[in-house]
Design a protein around this motif. Structure first.
Motif, PDB file in Angstrom:
ATOM      1  N   ASN A 170      10.541   0.152 -10.677  1.00  0.00           N
ATOM      2  CA  ASN A 170      11.192   0.358  -9.885  1.00  0.00           C
ATOM      3  C   ASN A 170      10.909   0.647  -8.255  1.00  0.00           C
ATOM      4  OD1 ASN A 170      14.090   0.193 -12.028  1.00  0.00           O
ATOM      5  ND2 ASN A 170      12.580   1.391 -13.049  1.00  0.00           N
ATOM      6  N   MET A 171      12.417   0.635  -7.567  1.00  0.00           N
ATOM      7  CA  MET A 171      11.626   1.224  -6.040  1.00  0.00           C
ATOM      8  C   MET A 171      11.995   2.433  -5.822  1.00  0.00           C
ATOM      9  SD  MET A 171      10.837  -2.487  -4.699  1.00  0.00           S
ATOM     10  CE  MET A 171      12.361  -2.768  -6.120  1.00  0.00           C
ATOM     11  N   ALA A 172      12.105   3.398  -4.620  1.00  0.00           N
ATOM     12  CA  ALA A 172      12.231   4.193  -4.240  1.00  0.00           C
ATOM     13  C   ALA A 172      11.534   4.333  -3.214  1.00  0.00           C
ATOM     14  CB  ALA A 172      11.600   5.439  -4.835  1.00  0.00           C
ATOM     15  N   GLU A 173      12.228   5.143  -1.326  1.00  0.00           N
ATOM     16  CA  GLU A 173      12.070   4.879   0.129  1.00  0.00           C
ATOM     17  C   GLU A 173      11.715   5.876   0.319  1.00  0.00           C
ATOM     18  OE1 GLU A 173      13.325   2.639   4.318  1.00  0.00           O
ATOM     19  OE2 GLU A 173      14.399   2.480   2.181  1.00  0.00           O
ATOM     20  N   ASP A 174      11.458   6.578   1.249  1.00  0.00           N
ATOM     21  CA  ASP A 174      10.798   7.532   1.970  1.00  0.00           C
ATOM     22  C   ASP A 174      11.687   6.585   3.649  1.00  0.00           C
ATOM     23  OD1 ASP A 174      10.576   9.718   3.968  1.00  0.00           O
ATOM     24  OD2 ASP A 174       8.613   9.969   3.097  1.00  0.00           O
ATOM     25  N   PRO A 175      12.711   6.670   3.680  1.00  0.00           N
ATOM     26  CA  PRO A 175      13.140   6.279   5.729  1.00  0.00           C
ATOM     27  C   PRO A 175      12.236   6.769   6.729  1.00  0.00           C
ATOM     28  CG  PRO A 175      14.718   7.342   4.244  1.00  0.00           C
ATOM     29  CD  PRO A 175      13.765   7.525   3.182  1.00  0.00           C
ATOM     30  N   GLU A 176      12.005   8.416   6.082  1.00  0.00           N
ATOM     31  CA  GLU A 176      11.552   8.772   7.556  1.00  0.00           C
ATOM     32  C   GLU A 176       9.738   8.299   7.802  1.00  0.00           C
ATOM     33  OE1 GLU A 176      11.927  11.169   9.708  1.00  0.00           O
ATOM     34  OE2 GLU A 176      13.704  11.186   9.033  1.00  0.00           O
ATOM     35  N   LEU A 234       7.305   2.864   0.763  1.00  0.00           N
ATOM     36  CA  LEU A 234       7.735   2.592  -0.504  1.00  0.00           C
ATOM     37  C   LEU A 234       7.322   2.507  -1.617  1.00  0.00           C
ATOM     38  CD1 LEU A 234      10.395   0.195  -1.399  1.00  0.00           C
ATOM     39  CD2 LEU A 234       8.725  -1.244  -1.393  1.00  0.00           C
ATOM     40  N   PHE A 235       7.497   3.713  -2.802  1.00  0.00           N
ATOM     41  CA  PHE A 235       7.288   4.014  -3.654  1.00  0.00           C
ATOM     42  C   PHE A 235       7.318   3.047  -4.822  1.00  0.00           C
ATOM     43  CE2 PHE A 235       8.023   7.612  -1.327  1.00  0.00           C
ATOM     44  CZ  PHE A 235       6.798   8.279  -1.275  1.00  0.00           C
ATOM     45  N   LEU A 292       3.557   2.173  -0.694  1.00  0.00           N
ATOM     46  CA  LEU A 292       3.521   0.935   0.348  1.00  0.00           C
ATOM     47  C   LEU A 292       4.287   1.118   1.305  1.00  0.00           C
ATOM     48  CD1 LEU A 292       4.293  -2.290  -2.642  1.00  0.00           C
ATOM     49  CD2 LEU A 292       2.258  -1.538  -2.028  1.00  0.00           C
ATOM     50  N   ASP A 293       3.465   0.027   2.598  1.00  0.00           N
ATOM     51  CA  ASP A 293       4.048   0.076   3.707  1.00  0.00           C
ATOM     52  C   ASP A 293       5.410  -0.715   3.247  1.00  0.00           C
ATOM     53  OD1 ASP A 293       4.943  -0.267   6.340  1.00  0.00           O
ATOM     54  OD2 ASP A 293       2.916   0.379   7.588  1.00  0.00           O
ATOM     55  N   ILE A 294       6.738   0.171   3.867  1.00  0.00           N
ATOM     56  CA  ILE A 294       7.448  -0.496   3.950  1.00  0.00           C
ATOM     57  C   ILE A 294       8.197  -2.084   4.571  1.00  0.00           C
ATOM     58  CG2 ILE A 294       9.717   0.796   5.153  1.00  0.00           C
ATOM     59  CD1 ILE A 294      10.962   0.328   2.446  1.00  0.00           C
ATOM     60  N   GLY A 313       4.033  -3.979   3.693  1.00  0.00           N
ATOM     61  CA  GLY A 313       3.941  -4.646   1.671  1.00  0.00           C
ATOM     62  C   GLY A 313       2.280  -3.818   1.700  1.00  0.00           C
ATOM     63  N   ASN A 314       1.366  -3.445   2.884  1.00  0.00           N
ATOM     64  CA  ASN A 314       0.205  -2.646   2.275  1.00  0.00           C
ATOM     65  C   ASN A 314       0.174  -1.900   2.023  1.00  0.00           C
ATOM     66  OD1 ASN A 314      -0.713  -4.993   4.520  1.00  0.00           O
ATOM     67  ND2 ASN A 314      -0.601  -3.621   6.042  1.00  0.00           N
ATOM     68  N   VAL A 315      -0.915  -1.618   0.780  1.00  0.00           N
ATOM     69  CA  VAL A 315      -1.081  -0.559   0.502  1.00  0.00           C
ATOM     70  C   VAL A 315      -1.085   0.810   0.949  1.00  0.00           C
ATOM     71  CG1 VAL A 315      -2.059   0.029  -2.140  1.00  0.00           C
ATOM     72  CG2 VAL A 315      -1.250  -2.057  -2.155  1.00  0.00           C
ATOM     73  N   ILE A 316      -0.834   1.811   0.714  1.00  0.00           N
ATOM     74  CA  ILE A 316      -1.337   3.080   1.300  1.00  0.00           C
ATOM     75  C   ILE A 316      -1.964   3.831   0.399  1.00  0.00           C
ATOM     76  CG2 ILE A 316      -0.903   5.092   2.480  1.00  0.00           C
ATOM     77  CD1 ILE A 316       2.522   4.048   3.065  1.00  0.00           C
ATOM     78  N   LYS A 317      -1.550   4.173  -0.548  1.00  0.00           N
ATOM     79  CA  LYS A 317      -2.019   4.608  -2.338  1.00  0.00           C
ATOM     80  C   LYS A 317      -1.930   3.893  -3.093  1.00  0.00           C
ATOM     81  CE  LYS A 317      -3.254   9.370  -0.105  1.00  0.00           C
ATOM     82  NZ  LYS A 317      -4.987   8.971  -0.209  1.00  0.00           N
ATOM     83  N   GLN A 318      -2.843   4.231  -4.296  1.00  0.00           N
ATOM     84  CA  GLN A 318      -2.736   3.815  -5.691  1.00  0.00           C
ATOM     85  C   GLN A 318      -2.534   4.847  -6.309  1.00  0.00           C
ATOM     86  OE1 GLN A 318      -4.617   0.392  -6.744  1.00  0.00           O
ATOM     87  NE2 GLN A 318      -4.218   0.681  -8.978  1.00  0.00           N
TER      88      GLN A 318
END
Length: 358
Positions: free
Chosen positions: A237-243, A247-248, A261-263, A266-271
């Motif tokens: 599942n996914m959720a977004e912080d638009p600010e 993308l979680f 992820l950077d929406i 697609g780059n991974v910001i953190k795992q």
């Protein structure tokens, strides 16, 4: 053969968990505080086979999709609850079992996925009756329907994820319930769907570790992200912080992680080392992330900036779907029971209401 199909369907409907291994090392989150029990929490046993929930636009009705029992019970139900008290204010029994859910902008129509039969139904919320239904024609090599799992309503269209290998996303007119388009080659098992107002794109997660970026104007896959590279993953599942453009994404394979992820790229910001995760919601009003942990029986509340665990709630045995109220002050959770060997459950599933502002 039918038993095998039923077991697979139950596994897909429950969590789509797998045993894929990851090589990437997740970022450690801070030690979780002691789980909160009963504080600000209402819990009610409701029925067998509870899955997804929606609240109508007026905010005065909570709908819960139910498959009821998988043993000796034909059909399912949709429960209409008071969002404040969790009392039943309406009940509709359907001839097919219900899993995913979405609601029309005016609240007059509830859409549910009928996963075991490979279709979707539109219910009149005023009467509880099924107005119309679409059953998809696709069959797997054993002759069973592709499972219709997640459903998302955007711009008058219903996007329905098909659980198959290779998978499909059906695009259905929400008014006529007529199939308009098939988005093919969607990987293995479409497990999650999300639409971003910021990027004007649809995102589909799959069991092959991909995020598909889809243009809803052309209904074509523009990009395929594999955030964990060649490692096998089961993205859910996914959720977004638009600010912030984050993308979680939950992953329920052996890595037991949540990806940030950077929406746009697609780059991974953190795992994040969050443990087993299934449902995910982002709350911009409180800058919090909510995660359901089916295996460990907890719902975690994370600070969305530091990714530290602010709270966690013990909701055994299996917290499943999450729903956040429009004002961001209430979180709803379906809590599922385990299955016995004969496909019956150990008891009725529950609905939980968590007051976040108390």
């Amino acid at each position: 053969m039918k038993i095998k199909h039923t077991l697979l369907a139950l596994a897909v409907a429950a969590s789509l968990a797998s045993c894929a291994a990851h090589k990437a090392q997740p970022t450690q989150t801070a030690a979780a505080p002691a789980a909160e029990k009963n504080q600000n929490v209402q819990q009610r046993e409701l029925a067998n086979g509870l899955y997804e929930m929606v609240i109508n636009p007026a905010g005065d009705a909570l709908y819960v999709a139910s498959a009821l029992s998988f043993k000796d019970v034909q059909g399912g139900a949709v429960y209409k609850l008071d969002p404040r008290t969790l009392k039943t204010i309406g009940e509709a029994h359907t001839d097919l079992k219900n899993f995913g859910a979405a609601i029309s902008p005016d609240g007059s129509t509830l859409y549910v996925t009928n996963s075991l039969d490979g279709g979707i139904s539109a219910l009149d919320t005023a009467t509880g009756k099924v107005k119309t239904r679409t059953l998809f024609k696709e069959r797997n090599k054993e002759g069973f329907p592709y499972g219709a799992r997640e459903i998302l309503l955007h711009d008058g269209l219903l996007y329905v994820g098909g659980v198959a290998d290779p998978a499909v996303i059906w695009v259905v007119d929400a008014n006529t319930m007529k199939l308009k388009k098939r988005i093919d080659n969607a990987g293995k098992w479409v497990t999650g769907l999300h639409y971003s107002e910021q990027t004007q794109r649809l995102y589909a997660a799959n069991g092959g570790g991909e995020i598909l970026v889809i243009n809803p104007k052309t209904q074509r896959i523009e990009k395929r992200w594999a955030p964990l590279g060649v490692d096998n993953a089961l993205l859910l599942n996914m959720a977004e912080d638009p600010e912030t453009g984050r993308l979680f994404v939950t992953d329920n394979s052996k890595a037991k992680t949540t990806l940030v992820l950077d929406i746009h790229t697609g780059n991974v910001i953190k795992q994040l080392d969050t443990g087993d995760t299934l449902g995910v919601k982002f709350n911009p009003k409180r800058n919090e992330i909510y995660l359901s942990q089916r295996e460990s029986g907890k719902v975690r509340v994370l600070d969305a900036t530091r990714y530290t665990v602010k709270k966690q709630f013990d909701l055994p045995p299996h917290p499943n779907s999450l729903l956040l109220s429009a004002d961001g002050q209430t979180l709803y959770v379906t809590v599922k029971q385990g299955f016995n060997k004969d496909h019956s459950t150990t008891g009725p599933d529950s609905i939980v209401r968590i007051a976040l502002n108390q």
